[in-house]
Structure formats: C-alpha cells, structure tokens
Motif scaffolding. Sequence first.
Motif, short mmCIF file in Angstrom:
data_model
loop_
_atom_site.label_atom_id
_atom_site.label_comp_id
_atom_site.label_asym_id
_atom_site.label_seq_id
_atom_site.Cartn_x
_atom_site.Cartn_y
_atom_site.Cartn_z
N VAL A 1 -5.39 5.27 -6.41
CA VAL A 1 -4.77 6.73 -6.13
C VAL A 1 -3.15 6.58 -6.54
O VAL A 1 -2.29 7.03 -6.96
CB VAL A 1 -5.12 8.10 -5.77
CG1 VAL A 1 -4.15 8.69 -4.91
CG2 VAL A 1 -6.68 7.91 -5.19
N PHE A 2 -3.08 5.88 -5.46
CA PHE A 2 -1.37 5.22 -5.04
C PHE A 2 -1.01 4.73 -6.76
O PHE A 2 -0.13 4.88 -7.12
CB PHE A 2 -1.41 4.44 -4.42
CG PHE A 2 -0.32 3.63 -3.76
CD1 PHE A 2 1.07 4.57 -3.92
CD2 PHE A 2 0.04 2.40 -3.35
CE1 PHE A 2 2.16 4.44 -3.51
CE2 PHE A 2 1.46 1.77 -2.98
CZ PHE A 2 2.44 3.10 -3.23
N THR A 3 -1.20 3.94 -6.95
CA THR A 3 -0.94 3.13 -9.01
C THR A 3 -1.00 4.96 -9.77
O THR A 3 0.01 4.77 -10.34
CB THR A 3 -2.28 2.21 -9.07
OG1 THR A 3 -2.17 1.47 -8.42
CG2 THR A 3 -1.36 2.25 -10.60
N VAL B 1 0.67 -1.15 0.11
CA VAL B 1 0.03 0.32 0.05
C VAL B 1 1.01 1.13 -0.25
O VAL B 1 0.18 2.34 -0.23
CB VAL B 1 -0.88 -0.06 0.94
CG1 VAL B 1 -2.26 -1.13 1.09
CG2 VAL B 1 -0.83 0.02 2.42
N GLU B 2 1.93 0.89 0.14
CA GLU B 2 2.64 2.53 0.19
C GLU B 2 4.45 2.03 -0.11
O GLU B 2 4.94 0.80 0.42
CB GLU B 2 2.93 3.12 1.09
CG GLU B 2 3.65 4.68 0.88
CD GLU B 2 3.17 4.94 2.81
OE1 GLU B 2 4.09 5.34 2.70
OE2 GLU B 2 2.32 4.39 3.66
N LEU C 1 4.24 -3.17 -7.52
CA LEU C 1 3.32 -2.76 -8.32
C LEU C 1 2.30 -2.92 -7.24
O LEU C 1 2.28 -3.28 -6.09
CB LEU C 1 2.84 -3.27 -9.05
CG LEU C 1 3.08 -3.68 -10.38
CD1 LEU C 1 2.41 -4.01 -11.75
CD2 LEU C 1 3.78 -2.43 -11.27
N PRO C 2 1.52 -1.40 -7.17
CA PRO C 2 0.35 -1.29 -6.40
C PRO C 2 -1.09 -2.23 -5.70
O PRO C 2 -0.66 -2.12 -7.03
CB PRO C 2 0.29 0.17 -6.45
CG PRO C 2 1.26 1.23 -6.76
CD PRO C 2 1.83 -0.45 -7.77
N GLY C 3 -0.91 -2.58 -4.51
CA GLY C 3 -2.21 -4.00 -4.50
C GLY C 3 -1.99 -5.02 -4.65
O GLY C 3 -2.45 -5.84 -4.59
#
Length: 687
Positions: free
Chosen positions: A209-211, A106-107, A151-153
């Motif tokens: 949003v993070f991606t 997540v970060e 990759l985020p997620g």
Amino acid sequence: MQAVLRDALLAQRGGLIGWLPVCLGIGIGGYFALPREPDGWVWPALAVGMLACVLCARLVPVTLRALLLGLATVVVGPLLAKAESSWVAGPVLGFRYYGPIEGRLVEIDQSASEAVRLTLDSVRLDRMEPARTPVRVRVSLHGEQPDAPFLPGETLILTRHLSSPPGPAEPGGFDFRRFAWFNELGAIGYTQTPVLTLTAPTSDWHLAVFTARMRISTAIQAALPGDPGGFAAALAIGDRSGMSVASQQNLRDANLYHIVSISGLHMGMLTGFIFVILRVGLSLWPALALRVPVKKIAAVVALIVGAVYLALSGGDVATERSYIMVAVLLVAILLDRQALSLRGLAVAAIIVLVMHPHALTGPGFQMSFAATAALIVAFRALRGSHLRPPWVRAGVTLVISSLVAGLASAPFAALHFNQISHYGLIANLVTVPMIGAVVMPAMVAAAVLAPVGLAPAALWVAGLGLRWTLIVAETVAGWDGAVSHVKTPAPEVLPILALALLWVILWQGRARWGGLAGVVAALVLWVQSPRPTLLVADSGGLIGLLGPEGRSLSAPRGDGFTAGIWMENDGAPVDQELAAQRPGLIGAEGQTSAVMGGSRILQVRGKTALVGIADCNGADVLITNQPVAGQRPCAVYDPIRLRQTGALAFNLAADGTLVITTASDLAGQRPWTMSPPRRPSLAVPDQ
C-alpha cells in the motif's frame, strides 16, 4: 428534589447514547492526567468495579440505571487506555547513539524545516542487543543524498546520531515522548552523510500500500509541478512532502489547513460524490431503479471507495476517524435510519475511542467532532425552514456550515496552536465550494482515467482549483490582522470548556443553557492563566525571562525550536534574535543573569565561561550547558541534572521565595516518561 431529578433523567432517555463517548472520554482523560502509573492491582479492581456497576444497574430503578451505566463506562476508559499503552510498549533508546543505523524503510515524510524524514523498522544498531533496540526510528536527512528516490521496503544503512524522543520544551508543555510512544518511535535523529541501500525492497501488505501511495504521489507531482502538485498529493494520499513550508503556513493562517489534512471534509466529499453520482445514474435507468434499492447500492459502493481511500491515504488515526464517521452515516442509510444525527456521531466517537484511546488528547479528534456536533445541532434547529430559490438555500447552507464549524473548532485550535485566524470564514467561503465542485470530482476522474493514461487532463482541472485555493490562502494570510496569538491556558481549561460545550449540545431541557456558565468560566480561567516568569531549556543553553515587553532570551541562536515554543505559548511569537535584544536579562560574554525577588539566577554557556567563575559568582542558582564537577554553594542545574529534571520554570511565591517547577514533576512517572537504562558503553564515541 428526587422527583425533579427523576424527571430530568427521564427527559434524557432518547439521547443517552450521546453521553457514552463523554463518559468514555472522561475515563480516558483521567488516565492520561494521572501523575503516575497506577499499581498493578488497580486494573483488576477497576474491572471488578465496572462489572459490579453493570450488574447493579439491573437491580435499581430506571432513573439510577443510567447513572450506574455511565459510571461503568467511565471505568472502561482507563482500562482501554492502559491496554493501548501496553500494546504499543517498546524499547526506547536511553542514550545518545552515534554509529551505523540499519532498517527497513516504512514511511517518508517531511519535517517543519522541509527536511526529508525516513521512518525505519526492523532496526539494527551497532553493538545493541535486539531486546533493547527501538522498534522504529525516524531520521531527518541533511546534506547531499542520492539522486535516486528511496523505495518503500528497501533496507537502508546510514551513519549518524540517534537519541530518545525529547521531553516538553517547558513544564506542562506538549510531551513529544507520549506522541512517540503511541507511534512506536523509540528514537529520533539525523544524518548528514549519504543514505545507502543495503538490500532490495521486501514487501508485505502494508508496504504494498505504501509503495502504491508513493507511486501515485510521484505521478501527481509529475503532472502538476510545484505546490499545486504537492497539494493534490496531500488530498489524494495524505503525502504533504511536496508542499513548501510557506504555502502550508499560509493555509494555516487563513484557516484552510483542514483542506490539506485528510479529514471528514475530504472523506465526506469523496463518498458523497460517489453516492450522488451512482444514485442519480442508476435512477436514470427505470427498469433497474424500480427493482433494486439504488440508494443502498450507492451507499455500499461509497463505503467501499472510502475504504480504498483510507488505505491509500496511509490509514493514520485522523483518517481512520474520518472514515468511521462517514461509515456510520452510510450504514445508517443501509438501515433506513437518519444519516446525520448526534446518535450516529456518538457511535463514531465510541469506535474511535475504543480503537485509539490516545486520540482523545489530540487536536484532530477534538476539532473534528466539535465541528460535526455543532453542524448537526445547527441544522437540526433550522430544519423545516424553506428558502427559495435553491441557489439561495445552497448559499445560506454554505455560510452557516462554514460559520458554525469554524466557531465550534476555533477554541480547540487556539488552545493547541496558540493562534486565531480572523478571516477564516471568508477564506473558506471562497475555497471550499471550489474544492467540492471542481477539485474532488476532478481527482476522482483522474483515478478513473489513470489506467488509460488520461489522468493528467483531469489533474490539470484539479490544479485550477488548487491554485485558486493557494492564491486565496496567500492573500488572506497577508491581510493586516489576519492572525492573532493567544497564550497557552492552564491545563484545567480544556476539560472545563469541552464538558461545558457537550452539556449545551447533549442535555435535553432548559438546564442545557447552564453549560454556558462553564464556557464563561473556562474563558476567564484562560485569560487569567499565568505564564512562567523564567524558563530554562533542558539543554541548559537558553533561558527566557518574561517582562513587560515580552520574553527576553539569553541567546540569539541555539535551542531555536525551544525558543519558538516558548514564544508561541506566551502568545507573542517573535524572532529569537529580536527576543534576545529585549531588556530584562543582564548579559556578559558567556554569562546571563536574572533577578527574581531576592534571588539571582546565573546562566553560564561554554567551558571557558564556566572555568572563569568562582563557585557560583554570588548566584543562588547556577544553570549551565556544561557538566559541573564537585560541589558548589548554590543549586546547580547542569546537563546531567537537567537530563533528570527536564526543562525548568521559575516563579515567585506569595512570600517572595523562589519556586522551581520541573518538567519531570508535571509529566509524572508514566510509561512514556520513564528514563530508559543508560548504556553509554554501547555507543560509538563521536569522533
């Protein structure tokens, strides 16, 4: 006397709203200063007391009404802080874990040593029931890692160590456990083995949003390699992982690091640029300008752009605070009120404190609101002055704003970071105009041109200003005497200094200058604040004795982070190897001793050295990084006991007796300091 008090209170009626965040902050600060968490009955009692104050305020004369409402606001503070603490409460790892770690990414950020750090949620640990598994963990990556970017997620799996967030490096020092508690971090650790992807990315709004943030950062750094690209990514989305530690330190030493951190400066520049461009552009169309309120349309669009910037920057507390401050100003324009005022700043402070009470204790909140309040007061005093030509007015405004903001935030920066940048004014004067006139417009242009593939051209222009800023930072940081260091003050200095400055800013009438006495008192207390004579790390592997030449350390390596914190707090940071060569401690192989008054403290490092001593070797206190079996005829602090006490501070009382203060004594019994149940049977042994 009663008439004098009545007249003084009546004189404040136009600015009483400015005291509401002060009262709220007093209550919140009081909660965090408590030595132990109040019993359950206290909270309903406080709520009843608050309601009683509000109801009684309707029955008393006007002069007393403000005092009762202020008292009610003070009571609201701890209620809000307790509510936030309960809301973020989650499991904290109670032992040193070694084994597989699985979680969703997540970060991604960077540690002070430039190691990549991954924050995972939906965590699963081997043989750990979900109810006791931390909500989030943060892991630093060392060793060889996959070439493909994370990759985020994604659900990742890795194997290595986790432990609970560490306590203060010294009694009364910064407590990372509280920071971790309010960021829902239940464990931290590291791995030296490759991180593997277990499942493909899953997505929700936050991860989407993070991606997007990570894609923007990658694109920016591809167009602008090196530190300028990392700098641009930090400005655009708050991702500082592309900047080297050296460049970030240069910016700190030149007092330019506020440019890197997304703050009111960036939010103000971006929304201000959008507001001015739209207002001027729409005003050039007479048929439209005469029929619609172009000023308010520009304010609405700037508000929306700021919200998008908030989301893309990660939406942390500091950025939220900046957006709230800007939003209050833009809403004031929509309501035909004065945009920049202490009243608007007070509203912004109230919103931030209600949403994130713990932000009060952070340097970002204190420095940004101090700087903004000082700027409002300074320009209010200069209102009506006429400087011609316009370029002279612009230059004077830049000098005054840089000087006032720097002076207002400097005490809080020195208090939290133990350093003062002496040439920060010069550095800001030659870089902030470049950021506002070149970099921010070019970044906005890059965002607009990105869909048609022309963003690199705009980023090249932004890179010119960013390279200039980095060159200035490196140059200024290299000047002799660019930075001086100050010791950490006593805990009462911060509230006295803050309240005294607030009194000078908010109180109406001649009595406001009485606040300067409080400022002087705080500075005197700061200068006279004593430092511990002897410090002991919570590992038992390092001790430090303060002497005429500075603090002498017992080892040239090991516990390096703790050693650095001690030196910074002494106001004299030096390399650990150099500090280990100072006189003061008496050392032999694996043993170091210190004499304080009539007491002798012996530190023993390693199993071989511990086996080689009989009892306590004549010492009054034995400190070791190895478990001690059985009883010994002295006070023993081994890892088992230090796990309960935390770091130690030794001082001499007036009668020459040895006084030992533990980190747990000063941290108190709070939700973030409570030792979680230890379940070593759940950990896989370290092979």
